[in-house]
Write a protein that holds these residues in place. Structure first.
Motif, short mmCIF file in Angstrom:
data_model
loop_
_atom_site.label_atom_id
_atom_site.label_comp_id
_atom_site.label_asym_id
_atom_site.label_seq_id
_atom_site.Cartn_x
_atom_site.Cartn_y
_atom_site.Cartn_z
N ARG A 80 -8.77 1.52 -2.71
CA ARG A 80 -8.58 0.11 -2.36
C ARG A 80 -7.28 -0.31 -3.00
N HIS A 81 -6.38 -0.89 -2.22
CA HIS A 81 -5.07 -1.18 -2.79
C HIS A 81 -4.38 -2.35 -2.09
N ARG A 82 -3.41 -2.87 -2.80
CA ARG A 82 -2.53 -3.92 -2.27
C ARG A 82 -1.13 -3.33 -2.21
N HIS A 83 -0.39 -3.70 -1.14
CA HIS A 83 0.97 -3.19 -1.01
C HIS A 83 1.99 -4.22 -1.45
N ALA A 84 2.91 -3.79 -2.31
CA ALA A 84 3.98 -4.68 -2.76
C ALA A 84 5.14 -4.69 -1.78
N HIS A 97 -9.33 4.47 8.79
CA HIS A 97 -9.19 3.03 8.99
C HIS A 97 -9.29 2.31 7.66
N TYR A 98 -9.05 0.99 7.73
CA TYR A 98 -9.25 0.13 6.56
C TYR A 98 -10.50 -0.71 6.80
N LEU A 99 -11.33 -0.81 5.79
CA LEU A 99 -12.59 -1.56 5.93
C LEU A 99 -12.33 -3.01 6.33
N PHE A 112 1.70 -0.21 11.07
CA PHE A 112 2.50 -0.95 10.09
C PHE A 112 1.57 -1.72 9.18
N GLU A 113 1.77 -1.58 7.87
CA GLU A 113 0.98 -2.34 6.91
C GLU A 113 1.92 -3.32 6.22
N PRO A 114 1.71 -4.61 6.43
CA PRO A 114 2.65 -5.60 5.89
C PRO A 114 2.51 -5.75 4.38
N ILE A 118 -4.16 -6.24 1.48
CA ILE A 118 -5.09 -5.61 0.53
C ILE A 118 -6.18 -4.96 1.37
N HIS A 119 -6.37 -3.66 1.19
CA HIS A 119 -7.31 -2.96 2.06
C HIS A 119 -7.86 -1.69 1.43
N THR A 120 -8.92 -1.18 2.05
CA THR A 120 -9.69 -0.06 1.50
C THR A 120 -9.72 1.06 2.53
FE FE Z 1 -2.38 0.96 2.65
#
Ligand code: FE
Length: 181
Positions: A80-84, A97-99, A112-114, A118-120
């Motif tokens: 589970r993480h957040r992208h800076a 996939h992301y939950l 694309f992940e903006p 925040i996703h798992t």
């Molecule tokens: Fe990610």
């Protein structure tokens, strides 16, 4: 190409290489062969957790991003993480996939992940893993379900892990230097 077309290209000047020097300070270009050969030299894959490893393609210490292949050989929750920063992904094998989102990353697809998302990440049951090319700017900030930071990963932690691994498998710690720009 026909000889005719070739001579036309050279007559028009298109096929004439640039004669001058490259700009002072320019970084070297970088070519990594056989990135789609997923059964290539196992030593290139840097373990990051059980059944999870990555293969660096470019470690940009000058711009704070990295390009790598991520290989997961199990199903279940990865992190589970957040992208800076922004993330670009091309899924080469499997699906995940992301939950938090409805979309699926599937073989041959781009996502694309903006920044700020925040996703798992989950590899579903019945899928025997995945391989994805990720271009990751900034950092992964690992978080608990409430968003509290519990860890961080960036180009420098990738670089350090790769150095240690390449030394341990006999390629030498400096093997990683070819990926640094
Ligand atoms: Fe990610």
């Amino acid at each position: 190409m026909s000889t005719n077309a070739e001579s036309k290209r050279s007559q028009s000047g298109e096929a004439v290489p640039y004669r001058g020097e490259q700009p002072y300070g320019k970084l070297d270009d970088l070519v990594v062969p056989k990135v789609l050969d997923l059964d290539s030299d196992e030593r290139l894959w840097v373990p990051q957790a059980e059944d999870v490893s990555f293969r660096p393609l470019l470690l940009s210490v000058s711009q704070g991003y990295f390009v790598n292949l991520l290989r997961v050989r199990k199903s279940g929750i990865l992190s589970r993480h957040r992208h800076a920063g922004p993330v670009h992904a091309v899924t080469l094998k499997g699906r995940w996939h992301y939950l938090e989102h409805e979309w699926w990353a599937e073989e041959g697809g781009y996502s694309f992940e903006p920044p700020g998302d925040i996703h798992t990440l989950e590899v579903p049951d019945g899928v025997d893993g995945m391989v994805t090319l990720f271009h990751v700017t900034g950092a992964y900030i690992y978080v608990d379900p409430d968003g509290n930071a519990v860890g961080v990963e960036d180009v420098f932690s990738k670089l350090e892990a790769a150095r240690k691994h390449y030394e341990a498998v006999g390629l030498g710690a400096d093997y990683v230097e070819r990926f640094i720009r």
